[in-house]
Design an enzyme around this catalytic site. Structure first.
Site, PDB file in Angstrom:
ATOM      1  N   ASP A   1       0.577  -1.658  -0.236  1.00 26.51           N
ATOM      2  CA  ASP A   1      -0.001  -0.073   0.025  1.00 26.51           C
ATOM      3  C   ASP A   1       0.789   1.159   0.171  1.00 26.51           C
ATOM      4  O   ASP A   1       2.251   1.186   0.307  1.00 26.51           O
ATOM      5  CB  ASP A   1      -1.373   0.107   1.450  1.00 26.51           C
ATOM      6  CG  ASP A   1      -1.612  -0.545   1.101  1.00 26.51           C
ATOM      7  OD1 ASP A   1      -2.369  -1.493   0.515  1.00 26.51           O
ATOM      8  OD2 ASP A   1      -2.739  -0.790   2.140  1.00 26.51           O
TER       9      ASP A   1
ATOM     10  N   HIS B   1       3.564  -2.413   3.154  1.00 31.07           N
ATOM     11  CA  HIS B   1       3.383  -0.844   2.779  1.00 31.07           C
ATOM     12  C   HIS B   1       5.133  -0.346   1.587  1.00 31.07           C
ATOM     13  O   HIS B   1       6.162  -0.759   2.284  1.00 31.07           O
ATOM     14  CB  HIS B   1       3.483   0.121   3.995  1.00 31.07           C
ATOM     15  CG  HIS B   1       2.483   0.488   4.744  1.00 31.07           C
ATOM     16  ND1 HIS B   1       1.685  -1.440   5.898  1.00 31.07           N
ATOM     17  CD2 HIS B   1       0.999   0.586   4.542  1.00 31.07           C
ATOM     18  CE1 HIS B   1       0.825  -0.604   5.942  1.00 31.07           C
ATOM     19  NE2 HIS B   1       0.351  -0.361   5.386  1.00 31.07           N
TER      20      HIS B   1
END
Length: 231
Positions: free
Chosen positions: A47, A191
């Site tokens: 992400d 991430h």
């Protein structure tokens, strides 16, 4: 090779069957956190990128390992670094919508939610194919968020394993947290929107450990093909 849009249609049919057989009706059951399957397949998802330092480091490791991931792209970051998004596309990674800014959509008006998805989609599709998947920032959603996601033809994806890499723990901590919880059909949340992060190094080790245990690493759209509707 079948397009991701076609696969999205196929998966929608599978979910429709699940609705009929399992009585899926609530908002919580309209998101995918894990795929029920007996096959040793998992999806690693990332992400918040692209980031000008972290993402290129991660992409280089993924090229070396010959692994394709699903990247949930933040629109404002893609606008700042379209060349990195273009590299991810060229490398064969699946590109998905993560809204435009990293605000909690569940606290926004219906119109603002629509703007967030539309703005991100506009930036992403200038470089990448039209996404079929969506993940709300922070995993925060409500009925309006899911409604807007569905209007775009997205499947809303969350996760089943979160090692908290964005908090910048050690590489070993990220790897251990993933490996102790991994099972067939897992969706792992990672991430790449900050620097520094343990993620690029950790992801290479996770890939090696998964392969040692006989797992195949696939994109989310590929993982959805393994969805087993159970009576």
């Amino acid at each position: 090779m079948r397009s991701s849009r076609f696969l999205g249609v196929v998966f929608s049919a599978v979910i429709a069957a699940a609705v009929l057989t399992q009585g899926i009706t609530s908002d919580q059951e309209k998101v995918i956190k894990k795929v029920p399957t007996t096959h040793k397949v998992v999806a690693l998802t990332v992400d918040d990128g692209p980031h000008y330092k972290t993402t290129p480091q991660m992409l280089a490791i993924l090229r070396e390992k010959k692994v394709k991931l699903t990247l949930f792209i933040l629109g404002e970051n893609a606008k700042s670094h379209p060349e990195i998004l273009a590299q991810a596309v060229a490398d064969g990674h699946e590109i998905a919508n993560h809204a435009y800014s990293h605000q909690l959509l569940s606290k926004m008006s219906k119109d603002d939610v629509q703007k967030e998805l539309n703005q991100a989609e506009k930036v992403i599709t200038a470089v990448a194919p039209m996404p079929t998947l969506f993940r709300p920032p922070g995993g925060a959603y409500n009925h309006y968020v899911l409604e807007e996601s569905a209007k775009h033809g997205y499947t809303t994806i969350l996760w089943s394993i979160d090692p908290g890499d964005w908090r910048r723990p050690s590489v070993e901590s990220v790897v251990d947290e993933v490996m102790k919880k991994i099972e067939p059909g897992s969706i792992v949340l990672l991430h790449d929107g900050q620097y520094p992060l343990p993620t690029p190094e950790a992801i290479g080790i996770i890939i090696d450990r998964l392969r040692e245990q006989g797992y195949s690493i696939v994109t989310v759209s590929e993982l959805l093909q393994y969805y087993e509707v159970r009576p």
